[in-house]
Design a protein around this motif. Structure first.
Motif, PDB file in Angstrom:
ATOM      1  N   ASN A  15      17.251  59.714 170.098  1.00  0.00           N
ATOM      2  CA  ASN A  15      18.435  59.835 169.256  1.00  0.00           C
ATOM      3  C   ASN A  15      18.114  59.288 167.861  1.00  0.00           C
ATOM      4  O   ASN A  15      18.166  58.083 167.643  1.00  0.00           O
ATOM      5  CB  ASN A  15      19.598  59.071 169.885  1.00  0.00           C
ATOM      6  CG  ASN A  15      20.897  59.300 169.162  1.00  0.00           C
ATOM      7  OD1 ASN A  15      20.929  59.890 168.078  1.00  0.00           O
ATOM      8  ND2 ASN A  15      21.971  58.829 169.748  1.00  0.00           N
ATOM      9  N   PRO A  16      17.781  60.153 166.918  1.00  0.00           N
ATOM     10  CA  PRO A  16      17.364  59.687 165.601  1.00  0.00           C
ATOM     11  C   PRO A  16      18.419  58.876 164.851  1.00  0.00           C
ATOM     12  O   PRO A  16      18.093  58.172 163.913  1.00  0.00           O
ATOM     13  CB  PRO A  16      17.036  60.978 164.841  1.00  0.00           C
ATOM     14  CG  PRO A  16      16.875  62.031 165.863  1.00  0.00           C
ATOM     15  CD  PRO A  16      17.689  61.614 167.035  1.00  0.00           C
ATOM     16  N   GLY A  67      22.064  40.459 174.638  1.00  0.00           N
ATOM     17  CA  GLY A  67      20.938  39.536 174.729  1.00  0.00           C
ATOM     18  C   GLY A  67      20.217  39.436 173.402  1.00  0.00           C
ATOM     19  O   GLY A  67      20.757  38.963 172.412  1.00  0.00           O
ATOM     20  N   SER A  68      18.996  39.915 173.373  1.00  0.00           N
ATOM     21  CA  SER A  68      18.182  39.821 172.163  1.00  0.00           C
ATOM     22  C   SER A  68      17.989  41.174 171.481  1.00  0.00           C
ATOM     23  O   SER A  68      17.102  41.322 170.648  1.00  0.00           O
ATOM     24  CB  SER A  68      16.820  39.225 172.512  1.00  0.00           C
ATOM     25  OG  SER A  68      16.153  40.071 173.425  1.00  0.00           O
ATOM     26  N   VAL A  69      18.821  42.162 171.830  1.00  0.00           N
ATOM     27  CA  VAL A  69      18.687  43.497 171.251  1.00  0.00           C
ATOM     28  C   VAL A  69      19.967  43.871 170.507  1.00  0.00           C
ATOM     29  O   VAL A  69      21.064  43.816 171.063  1.00  0.00           O
ATOM     30  CB  VAL A  69      18.387  44.556 172.336  1.00  0.00           C
ATOM     31  CG1 VAL A  69      18.276  45.950 171.727  1.00  0.00           C
ATOM     32  CG2 VAL A  69      17.112  44.203 173.090  1.00  0.00           C
ATOM     33  N   VAL A  70      19.796  44.237 169.247  1.00  0.00           N
ATOM     34  CA  VAL A  70      20.908  44.714 168.420  1.00  0.00           C
ATOM     35  C   VAL A  70      20.687  46.211 168.239  1.00  0.00           C
ATOM     36  O   VAL A  70      19.686  46.635 167.646  1.00  0.00           O
ATOM     37  CB  VAL A  70      20.938  44.008 167.046  1.00  0.00           C
ATOM     38  CG1 VAL A  70      22.076  44.544 166.195  1.00  0.00           C
ATOM     39  CG2 VAL A  70      21.033  42.501 167.212  1.00  0.00           C
ATOM     40  N   THR A  71      21.611  47.034 168.774  1.00  0.00           N
ATOM     41  CA  THR A  71      21.509  48.478 168.656  1.00  0.00           C
ATOM     42  C   THR A  71      22.509  48.940 167.612  1.00  0.00           C
ATOM     43  O   THR A  71      23.699  48.610 167.694  1.00  0.00           O
ATOM     44  CB  THR A  71      21.795  49.173 170.000  1.00  0.00           C
ATOM     45  OG1 THR A  71      20.907  48.629 170.997  1.00  0.00           O
ATOM     46  CG2 THR A  71      21.589  50.665 169.905  1.00  0.00           C
ATOM     47  N   VAL A  72      22.026  49.685 166.633  1.00  0.00           N
ATOM     48  CA  VAL A  72      22.869  50.143 165.532  1.00  0.00           C
ATOM     49  C   VAL A  72      22.940  51.660 165.570  1.00  0.00           C
ATOM     50  O   VAL A  72      21.916  52.344 165.617  1.00  0.00           O
ATOM     51  CB  VAL A  72      22.313  49.654 164.174  1.00  0.00           C
ATOM     52  CG1 VAL A  72      23.134  50.208 163.030  1.00  0.00           C
ATOM     53  CG2 VAL A  72      22.270  48.140 164.134  1.00  0.00           C
TER      54      VAL A  72
END
Length: 153
Positions: A15-16, A67-72
């Motif tokens: 997903n670009p 957790g430790s992942v930020v998805t934008v």
């Protein structure tokens, strides 16, 4: 003051319009935090602050932190320029200046108002009272002692 967060940016191949920022520390613990666009970000926890700063950057349709992942979820045509730095600097309170990194911290600790000066004076430890058992001889006593002992300085 504070430590920078190490962040690795990983664009989604499938997903670009999505990008993951993986950090070296947990931001939410084990919980999921979802911040949809157009909804005011409330709270003062680290994930709330990251969401506020990222939305202020612009070009974002949604944020998910686990957790430790930020998805934008990026807006159409938006780029990630500067987003990694926003996350990295989350815990930096007094960024160094280009002129003098040490002075930036010293300036941040300096009082800014008369009220802060008074607060610092009140919080400072009182000066120690002189020890009554240890007294310095008065200047007149020193001269008399020098006359009484020949050869004394």
């Amino acid at each position: 003051m504070g430590q920078p967060i190490v962040v690795i940016e990983k664009p989604s191949i499938a997903n670009p319009g999505m990008v993951r920022f993986e950090t070296n520390r947990a931001i939410t613990g084990m919980g999921h935090e979802v911040y949809p666009a157009g909804v005011e970000v409330r709270g003062d926890r680290p994930p709330d602050e990251i969401a506020r700063r990222l939305y202020a950057h612009g070009g974002i349709e949604g944020i998910h932190i686990n957790g430790s992942v930020v998805t934008v979820d990026l807006a159409k045509g938006a780029r990630t320029d500067g987003m990694r730095e926003i996350i990295e600097s989350l815990f930096i309170y007094y960024p160094p200046t280009a002129e003098d990194p040490e002075q930036a911290v010293a300036d941040a600790d300096a009082p800014e108002s008369a009220g802060e000066v008074e607060e610092q004076k009140a919080a400072a430890p009182a000066e120690a009272a002189p020890d009554p058992q240890h007294t310095e001889p008065a200047p007149a006593d020193e001269a008399a002692a020098a006359d009484a002992e020949p050869g004394a300085p």
